[in-house]
Design a protein around this motif. Structure first.
Motif, PDB file in Angstrom:
ATOM      1  N   CYS A   1       0.827  -1.208   0.000  1.00  0.00           N
ATOM      2  CA  CYS A   1       0.000   0.000   0.000  1.00  0.00           C
ATOM      3  C   CYS A   1       0.866   1.265   0.000  1.00  0.00           C
ATOM      4  CB  CYS A   1      -0.904  -0.020   1.229  1.00  0.00           C
ATOM      5  SG  CYS A   1      -1.923   1.448   1.418  1.00  0.00           S
TER       6      CYS A   1
ATOM      7  N   GLU B   1      -6.241   3.979  -3.887  1.00  0.00           N
ATOM      8  CA  GLU B   1      -6.157   4.089  -2.428  1.00  0.00           C
ATOM      9  C   GLU B   1      -6.666   5.427  -1.901  1.00  0.00           C
ATOM     10  OE1 GLU B   1      -2.079   1.381  -2.356  1.00  0.00           O
ATOM     11  OE2 GLU B   1      -2.099   3.362  -1.397  1.00  0.00           O
TER      12      GLU B   1
ATOM     13  N   ALA C   1      -9.247   5.843   0.670  1.00  0.00           N
ATOM     14  CA  ALA C   1     -10.485   5.300   0.125  1.00  0.00           C
ATOM     15  C   ALA C   1     -11.208   4.493   1.198  1.00  0.00           C
ATOM     16  CB  ALA C   1     -10.163   4.411  -1.072  1.00  0.00           C
ATOM     17  N   PRO C   2     -12.538   4.403   1.116  1.00  0.00           N
ATOM     18  CA  PRO C   2     -13.316   3.710   2.155  1.00  0.00           C
ATOM     19  C   PRO C   2     -12.863   2.280   2.435  1.00  0.00           C
ATOM     20  CG  PRO C   2     -14.768   4.962   0.731  1.00  0.00           C
ATOM     21  CD  PRO C   2     -13.405   5.045   0.105  1.00  0.00           C
ATOM     22  N   HIS C   3     -12.404   1.558   1.390  1.00  0.00           N
ATOM     23  CA  HIS C   3     -12.024   0.164   1.620  1.00  0.00           C
ATOM     24  C   HIS C   3     -10.762   0.020   2.467  1.00  0.00           C
ATOM     25  CE1 HIS C   3      -9.345   1.007  -1.828  1.00  0.00           C
ATOM     26  NE2 HIS C   3      -8.589   0.018  -1.359  1.00  0.00           N
ATOM     27  N   LEU C   4     -10.049   1.135   2.675  1.00  0.00           N
ATOM     28  CA  LEU C   4      -8.848   1.098   3.516  1.00  0.00           C
ATOM     29  C   LEU C   4      -9.129   1.535   4.958  1.00  0.00           C
ATOM     30  CD1 LEU C   4      -6.104   2.534   1.116  1.00  0.00           C
ATOM     31  CD2 LEU C   4      -6.374   0.169   1.872  1.00  0.00           C
ATOM     32  N   ALA C   5     -10.361   1.880   5.249  1.00  0.00           N
ATOM     33  CA  ALA C   5     -10.710   2.324   6.608  1.00  0.00           C
ATOM     34  C   ALA C   5     -10.314   1.251   7.622  1.00  0.00           C
ATOM     35  CB  ALA C   5     -12.203   2.608   6.696  1.00  0.00           C
TER      36      ALA C   5
ATOM     37  N   ALA D   1      -7.485  -0.096   7.944  1.00  0.00           N
ATOM     38  CA  ALA D   1      -6.382  -0.947   7.494  1.00  0.00           C
ATOM     39  C   ALA D   1      -5.031  -0.247   7.575  1.00  0.00           C
ATOM     40  CB  ALA D   1      -6.624  -1.415   6.062  1.00  0.00           C
TER      41      ALA D   1
END
Length: 223
Positions: free
Chosen positions: A81, A141, A191-195, A197
């Motif tokens: 990432c 990201e 991005a929301p999918h990395l919240a 992480a």
């Protein structure tokens, strides 16, 4: 120890001593007599290695530039990432600044252009930040509507401010300071999918590599 090794060690001692003087007193107030005394050598030995104070300052700046570039390269050239690598490299550079007087002095000399810049290290840092944010955008990201270039300016301003404040108080370089910064920035950048992480405290070990500790210098890279 060979004669060449002794000469290199003397040069390193002079660079370390000069860094301490430049950091504590600034370029103008630092004296060659104090630099040679701090290194435990004669003024003649100093002039064998360096023609004048500007040459000593240039050597400090070069040493700092090498160490900072290695730290930045590890983040920019890594895998995984890109946003996390950006967080990690800011922590790595902060640890390097905290541990290494030569890096602190060299960055200050570079910013003040006291000895004629090796290269603008702040511009290089901006390039590192921009490259990682551009990669983060390519990898999906970044949150929708987050402009990488303007975001890079914010990160540059925040990290440069921390470095300047740390000249008076090294506590600004401590892990909690940067962690607080990233806790504020990441929710609006990622991005929301990395919240959840991303780790604002960094994922790398909390130490400076041995070859960077206290000057980032070695016999090998000084020859």
């Amino acid at each position: 120890m060979t004669k060449q090794d002794r000469a290199v060690r003397t040069r390193l001692a002079l660079i370390r001593s000069a860094a301490g003087q430049f950091e504590a007193r600034g370029y103008v107030q630092a004296s060659l007599a104090e630099i040679s005394a701090g290194a435990g050598v004669s003024s003649g030995a100093l002039h064998f290695h360096f023609a004048n104070k500007a040459a000593v300052a240039e050597a400090v700046e070069h040493a700092a530039a090498r160490a900072l570039r290695r730290a930045a390269a590890r983040g920019r050239d890594g895998d995984g990432c890109a946003l996390q690598r950006l967080v990690d490299v800011t922590h790595q550079v902060a640890r390097l600044l905290c541990a290494d007087s030569v890096v602190r002095a060299g960055l200050r000399l570079n910013a003040e252009a006291a000895a004629g810049r090796v290269r603008d290290l702040r511009r290089e840092w901006r390039e590192c930040v921009d490259d990682l944010l551009a990669e983060a955008e390519r990898q999906g990201e970044l949150a929708a509507g987050v402009p990488p270039h303007r975001t890079g300016a914010v990160v540059l301003a925040a990290t440069t401010g921390i470095e300047v404040l740390a000249r008076e108080d090294h506590g600004w370089l401590a892990r909690p300071s940067l962690t607080d910064l990233w806790q504020l920035l990441l929710p609006s950048l990622a991005a929301p999918h990395l919240a959840g992480a991303l780790d604002p405290a960094g994922t790398r070990p909390g130490h400076v590599d041995a070859d960077h500790a206290e000057t980032g210098l070695s016999l090998a890279n000084t020859l």
